[in-house]
Design a protein around this motif. Structure first.
Motif, mmCIF file in Angstrom:
data_model
loop_
_atom_site.group_PDB
_atom_site.id
_atom_site.type_symbol
_atom_site.label_atom_id
_atom_site.label_comp_id
_atom_site.label_asym_id
_atom_site.label_seq_id
_atom_site.Cartn_x
_atom_site.Cartn_y
_atom_site.Cartn_z
ATOM 1 N N GLN A 144 8.082 13.066 2.206
ATOM 2 C CA GLN A 144 7.739 14.110 3.172
ATOM 3 C C GLN A 144 6.461 13.730 3.936
ATOM 4 O OE1 GLN A 144 8.169 17.576 0.260
ATOM 5 N NE2 GLN A 144 8.695 18.570 2.184
ATOM 6 N N LEU A 145 5.465 13.247 3.211
ATOM 7 C CA LEU A 145 4.225 12.837 3.865
ATOM 8 C C LEU A 145 4.455 11.630 4.767
ATOM 9 C CD1 LEU A 145 1.691 13.335 0.944
ATOM 10 C CD2 LEU A 145 1.787 14.636 3.081
ATOM 11 N N ILE B 80 4.802 9.363 10.224
ATOM 12 C CA ILE B 80 5.599 8.707 11.271
ATOM 13 C C ILE B 80 5.630 9.566 12.532
ATOM 14 C CG2 ILE B 80 7.944 7.995 11.897
ATOM 15 C CD1 ILE B 80 8.276 7.189 8.897
ATOM 16 N N ALA B 81 5.779 10.878 12.339
ATOM 17 C CA ALA B 81 5.793 11.803 13.477
ATOM 18 C C ALA B 81 4.463 11.809 14.219
ATOM 19 C CB ALA B 81 6.135 13.215 13.003
ATOM 20 N N PRO C 278 3.239 4.421 7.970
ATOM 21 C CA PRO C 278 2.964 4.600 6.546
ATOM 22 C C PRO C 278 3.786 3.664 5.670
ATOM 23 C CG PRO C 278 4.514 6.249 7.268
ATOM 24 C CD PRO C 278 4.136 5.464 8.505
ATOM 25 N N VAL C 279 3.285 3.440 4.472
ATOM 26 C CA VAL C 279 4.043 2.763 3.429
ATOM 27 C C VAL C 279 3.815 3.526 2.131
ATOM 28 C CG1 VAL C 279 2.141 1.127 3.038
ATOM 29 C CG2 VAL C 279 4.434 0.582 2.215
ATOM 30 N N GLY C 280 4.885 3.895 1.449
ATOM 31 C CA GLY C 280 4.782 4.679 0.226
ATOM 32 C C GLY C 280 4.566 3.787 -0.984
ATOM 33 N N ARG D 123 -1.151 -0.675 8.368
ATOM 34 C CA ARG D 123 -0.291 0.322 7.746
ATOM 35 C C ARG D 123 -1.144 1.401 7.088
ATOM 36 N NH1 ARG D 123 4.951 -1.800 7.215
ATOM 37 N NH2 ARG D 123 5.520 0.379 6.842
ATOM 38 N N LEU D 124 -0.564 2.563 6.879
ATOM 39 C CA LEU D 124 -1.232 3.673 6.200
ATOM 40 C C LEU D 124 -0.659 3.809 4.793
ATOM 41 C CD1 LEU D 124 -3.100 6.228 6.239
ATOM 42 C CD2 LEU D 124 -1.061 7.505 6.983
ATOM 43 N N PRO D 125 -1.367 3.357 3.758
ATOM 44 C CA PRO D 125 -0.862 3.544 2.394
ATOM 45 C C PRO D 125 -0.857 5.021 2.019
ATOM 46 C CG PRO D 125 -2.559 1.820 2.483
ATOM 47 C CD PRO D 125 -2.612 2.569 3.780
ATOM 48 N N ILE D 126 0.283 5.498 1.543
ATOM 49 C CA ILE D 126 0.406 6.866 1.032
ATOM 50 C C ILE D 126 0.828 6.733 -0.423
ATOM 51 C CG2 ILE D 126 1.569 9.084 1.237
ATOM 52 C CD1 ILE D 126 1.880 8.634 4.181
ATOM 53 N N ILE D 127 -0.090 7.062 -1.320
ATOM 54 C CA ILE D 127 0.052 6.708 -2.727
ATOM 55 C C ILE D 127 0.295 7.958 -3.566
ATOM 56 C CG2 ILE D 127 -1.062 5.551 -4.679
ATOM 57 C CD1 ILE D 127 -2.876 4.155 -2.571
ATOM 58 N N SER D 128 1.405 7.989 -4.273
ATOM 59 C CA SER D 128 1.692 9.108 -5.181
ATOM 60 C C SER D 128 0.914 8.915 -6.476
ATOM 61 C CB SER D 128 3.191 9.180 -5.487
ATOM 62 O OG SER D 128 3.569 8.127 -6.369
#
Length: 253
Positions: free
Chosen positions: A83-84, A89-90, A95-97, A136-141
């Protein structure tokens, strides 16, 4: 170039367009790079409830039995993370998960009573700096692994602090309150070690906020600079923080 680690509370996903608005702030920062670390407690609650599981917490941390982990991992590393990514992206970001393992964080069991709740130790090779170098934008869970491959539910505040320390980055906790509040529910603009101890002992700071504040203090000790707590509900707060203005609560030694 300055690096910022921004921890987003999972509640941001419950407010339509909130994450996108925050990400749009990042697109205007030309002299900084960002790493997002996120939780997703309310989403996990929903998934567990739908699956017929009861939810329990101890000292602000979710007790995570092994049988609940597929749902916790699915909610955090799957649904919340993607979702993030979609909101990023919008907002015209790339991003990269990632999981905590990808970010160089090793997790091990914190307390037997907490089940699969894990620690955050920066001991592994990380792909984060490579991702940043590629814009890139790291999006880390906040899902971690130990060296045997077992997965863990890690407190996202603790994970963000560990990642910020590994990157020598500035750290912002974006939560659903404007600032840490005193006994009269008024915002506290700065807190140091002694003040935090007093408020915790008096029961003013407790539960999840206690974990957040104490984690912020430990992060400030490692980073040797202040750590910020502010609200994701006002994207302008994030813009002001990135510009060096004093917004929310600053945690110092």
């Amino acid at each position: 170039m300055k690096t910022w680690v921004i921890k987003l509370g999972g509640a941001v996903l419950n407010s339509e367009g909130a994450a996108k608005s925050l990400f749009e702030v990042l697109t205007k920062q030309l002299n900084a790079q960002f790493v997002i670390v996120h939780g997703g407690g309310s989403l996990v609650d929903t998934w567990l409830q739908d699956a017929g599981f009861a939810t329990a917490k101890h000292l602000g941390l979710r007790i995570s039995p092994k049988e609940q982990m597929p749902y916790i991992v699915g909610a955090l590393a799957g649904c919340a993370n993607k979702q993030l990514m979609g909101q990023a992206i919008a907002a015209n970001l790339k991003p990269v998960g990632l999981s905590l393992y990808d970010a160089g964080i090793e997790s091990n069991k914190k307390l037997k009573a907490l089940g699969q709740v894990g620690t955050s130790e920066s001991t592994l090779d990380s792909v984060v700096e490579l991702m940043l170098s590629q814009k890139r934008l790291p999006i880390i869970s906040s899902i971690g692994f130990d060296l045997d491959g077992s997965w863990y539910n890690v407190n996202a505040d603790e994970a963000a602090a560990a990642i910020a320390a590994s990157l020598n980055a500035e750290l912002i906790f974006m939560t659903d309150v404007e600032a840490v509040l005193d006994a009269d529910k008024k915002p506290l603009h700065q807190l140091n070690t002694n003040e935090i101890k007093e408020l915790v002992n008096d029961g003013v700071i407790l539960g999840g906020m206690q974990v957040k504040v104490e984690t912020s203090l430990r992060a400030a000790e490692h980073l040797r600079r202040g750590v910020y707590i502010s609200s994701w509900q006002k994207p302008e707060n994030l813009a002001d923080l990135l510009e060096g203005l004093h917004i929310g609560t600053k945690i110092t030694l």
